[in-house]
Design a protein around this motif. Structure first.
Motif, PDB file in Angstrom:
ATOM      1  N   ARG A   1       1.181   4.110  -3.046  1.00  0.00           N
ATOM      2  CA  ARG A   1       0.695   5.561  -2.489  1.00  0.00           C
ATOM      3  C   ARG A   1       2.084   6.339  -3.020  1.00  0.00           C
ATOM      4  NH1 ARG A   1      -2.364   4.921   3.184  1.00  0.00           N
ATOM      5  NH2 ARG A   1      -4.539   4.817   2.427  1.00  0.00           N
TER       6      ARG A   1
ATOM      7  N   ILE B   1       0.937  -1.299  -0.118  1.00  0.00           N
ATOM      8  CA  ILE B   1       0.025  -0.004  -0.016  1.00  0.00           C
ATOM      9  C   ILE B   1       0.793   1.334   0.103  1.00  0.00           C
ATOM     10  CG2 ILE B   1      -1.530   1.378   1.329  1.00  0.00           C
ATOM     11  CD1 ILE B   1      -2.731  -1.295   2.288  1.00  0.00           C
TER      12      ILE B   1
ATOM     13  N   PHE C   1      -6.538  -5.445  -4.228  1.00  0.00           N
ATOM     14  CA  PHE C   1      -5.214  -4.906  -4.113  1.00  0.00           C
ATOM     15  C   PHE C   1      -4.720  -4.986  -5.661  1.00  0.00           C
ATOM     16  CE2 PHE C   1      -0.733  -5.305  -4.564  1.00  0.00           C
ATOM     17  CZ  PHE C   1      -0.439  -4.085  -4.054  1.00  0.00           C
TER      18      PHE C   1
ATOM     19  N   ARG D   1      -7.468   9.759   0.865  1.00  0.00           N
ATOM     20  CA  ARG D   1      -6.262   9.312   1.367  1.00  0.00           C
ATOM     21  C   ARG D   1      -6.289   9.250   3.072  1.00  0.00           C
ATOM     22  NH1 ARG D   1       0.180   9.212  -0.431  1.00  0.00           N
ATOM     23  NH2 ARG D   1      -1.100   8.999  -2.438  1.00  0.00           N
TER      24      ARG D   1
ATOM     25  N   LEU E   1      -7.197   2.420  -1.859  1.00  0.00           N
ATOM     26  CA  LEU E   1      -5.965   2.046  -1.112  1.00  0.00           C
ATOM     27  C   LEU E   1      -6.377   2.123   0.236  1.00  0.00           C
ATOM     28  CD1 LEU E   1      -3.174   3.804  -3.175  1.00  0.00           C
ATOM     29  CD2 LEU E   1      -3.489   1.338  -2.766  1.00  0.00           C
TER      30      LEU E   1
ATOM     31  N   GLU F   1      -6.937   6.279  -4.745  1.00  0.00           N
ATOM     32  CA  GLU F   1      -6.979   6.714  -3.147  1.00  0.00           C
ATOM     33  C   GLU F   1      -8.110   5.926  -2.609  1.00  0.00           C
ATOM     34  OE1 GLU F   1      -4.536   8.166  -2.161  1.00  0.00           O
ATOM     35  OE2 GLU F   1      -3.640   9.361  -3.656  1.00  0.00           O
TER      36      GLU F   1
ATOM     37  N   ASP G   1      -6.206  -0.350   3.136  1.00  0.00           N
ATOM     38  CA  ASP G   1      -5.425  -0.051   4.472  1.00  0.00           C
ATOM     39  C   ASP G   1      -6.162  -0.399   5.569  1.00  0.00           C
ATOM     40  OD1 ASP G   1      -3.389   0.820   5.655  1.00  0.00           O
ATOM     41  OD2 ASP G   1      -3.729   2.979   5.548  1.00  0.00           O
TER      42      ASP G   1
ATOM     43  N   HIS H   1      -3.211  -2.304  -8.143  1.00  0.00           N
ATOM     44  CA  HIS H   1      -1.918  -2.363  -8.488  1.00  0.00           C
ATOM     45  C   HIS H   1      -1.674  -2.360 -10.022  1.00  0.00           C
ATOM     46  CE1 HIS H   1       1.928  -4.947  -7.824  1.00  0.00           C
ATOM     47  NE2 HIS H   1       2.304  -3.860  -8.330  1.00  0.00           N
TER      48      HIS H   1
END
Lengths: 341, 119
Positions: free
Chosen positions: A176, A172, A293, B88, A193, A190, A197, A297
């Motif tokens: 980023r 991750i 993921f 984020r 991710l 975003e 996370d 990716h």
């Protein structure tokens, strides 16, 4: 894509003649030498070496000295010397992988390079998914891929060269950083991710050899089924489910979207074969996480491919155009996030 | 000053048609590697044709939605930077229905240009 000159081909032929003579212990003639694919930085050449009347079908994997690798490629891909050792360990462990034969030396002057045996079969998804000769193979591929993957993950770590350990959190962070380097805002990536996370699987007590690019396009198939697993340059230590998730990313189904296992079968079929071959039992939630993921990716890889062209590190219309494929993964991500909240 | 016809979209479509129907088959016979590259080029021209035709209205819709979502006026890129930052840090997430509707609409417009056959 850079055009290789006849001079380059002549140089490679001369060096291979010398190196194969050293390896096989007899004068060698090099025939049918041709560049297969890849950019300027990571080359694959096919050739035959005829030694004492015996013909050896071989492949040269080669990184020319200091040629336009991006920062990211240097950071995540192993060098050829490490790839050679990973291949040797996997091959020795009984994995269907090409047999690595010998490395070239710095004095050979071809850069970081090694030679392995060439295996028959094709990798072109479009043909494998649709052409008549592969009819019977199509029904077997998903199960075979599960079985082979279990063997890869069972490779004895003591036989491997030092490899980077990469857990969910590292991946991750890496993606980023990659988005930050590209400098273009990507709300969907975003979102995905952050979703990842918050749900990331705990690191394993005993990470395994992860292939890192286990997908349709990176293995060869003939009429009987899978013949060998290629492209080991993203090998690392980590979560075995990473490879299972990556194989099921929609982009690797090449249109056969109702068959998640690389375009050839169901997830359940893949997991069952993996478990039967001694892989651990597959947790569907963990597998979904790695599929999400893998989708982000691949999307970010698309942007990075375009960036190679845009930054001037290589001049390639093909690379530039891949940037416009990133949105395909955004479509898939919104779909995936709806499914598995 | 407005250009004469063909419009940008019409001209791009004409070029793509010519390259696909006439130049590519000829290349396939003599230089297959270039034939493949030509298909990539033709595909990119088709993207540009759709972008010229659909892009401006799609950008305007995206901008309008972002102004509503973020509650302030700014250029499109700046608003997207702000949205990316909020995603984020977790200030917004997939539980936000207005956010998800915005992203769905934005990506639907993007894929309609980049690859309308994707599903």
């Amino acid at each position: 894509m850079s055009v290789h000159t006849s001079t380059e081909t002549e140089t490679v032929a001369r060096v291979l003649g010398e190196a194969t003579r050293r390896h096989f212990g007899g004068p060698a003639t090099i025939e049918a030498l041709s560049r297969q694919s890849g950019g300027a930085s990571r080359q694959t050449w096919s050739f035959d070496a005829v030694v004492n009347g015996e013909r050896h079908a071989l492949i040269l994997r080669r990184d020319p000295p200091a040629q336009g690798k991006t920062e990211r490629e240097r950071a995540i891909a192993v060098d050829r010397a490490t790839e050679f050792r990973v291949l040797r360990a996997a091959h020795a462990a009984g994995v269907l992988a090409p047999e690595p034969l010998f490395e070239l030396t710095p004095q050979d002057g071809l850069g970081d390079a090694y030679v392995m045996r060439r295996v028959g079969g094709i990798a072109i998804a479009r043909k494998l998914l649709r052409d008549p000769p592969y009819e019977a193979a199509r029904g077997r591929i998903a199960g075979q891929l599960g079985g082979i993957l279990a063997r890869i993950h069972a490779t004895d770590r003591a036989t491997l060269p030092p490899l980077v350990r990469r857990e969910a959190a590292d991946h991750i962070a890496e993606l980023r950083r990659s988005l930050d380097a590209l400098g273009q805002p990507q709300p969907v990536f975003e979102l995905a991710l952050s979703w990842l996370d918050r749900r990331k699987p705990a690191p394993l007590d005993r990470p395994v050899l992860v292939h890192g690019d286990y997908r349709t396009g990176n293995y060869l198939v003939d009429e009987t089924g899978v013949t060998t697993i290629l492209d080991w340059e993203l090998a690392h230590l980590g979560d075995p489910v990473e490879d299972l998730g990556w194989l099921c990313v929609k982009s690797w189904r090449f249109g056969a979207i109702d068959r998640p296992a690389g375009g050839f079968g169901s997830r359940e079929e893949l997991w069952a074969a993996y478990e039967r071959a001694g892989g651990g039992s597959v947790d569907p939630v963990r597998a979904h996480w790695w599929e999400v993921f893998g989708t982000v990716h691949w999307g970010i890889i698309c942007l990075n491919q375009a960036w190679k062209h845009l930054s001037g590190s290589i001049k390639s219309m093909e690379h530039a155009s891949i940037g416009r494929r990133a949105v395909e993964t955004e479509v898939d991500l919104l779909q995936l996030l709806k499914q598995g909240a | 000053m407005a250009q004469d016809r063909p419009t940008a979209a019409e001209l791009l479509a004409a070029i793509a048609d010519f390259l696909r129907d006439e130049a590519t088959p000829a290349l396939d016979r003599t230089e297959p590697r270039l034939g493949f590259q030509m298909r990539v080029a033709v595909n990119s021209l088709a993207i540009l044709e759709r972008e010229v035709r659909l892009g401006p209205a799609a950008d305007a819709r995206e901008h309008e939605r972002l102004v509503g979502l973020l509650g302030r006026e700014a250029p499109l890129a700046e608003l997207n930077r702000e949205l990316a930052r909020q995603l984020r840090t977790g200030e917004r997430d997939e539980a936000d229905a207005a956010l998800m509707a915005h992203l769905e609409a934005t990506i639907a417009d993007k894929i309609a240009i980049a690859n309308p056959k994707w599903r």
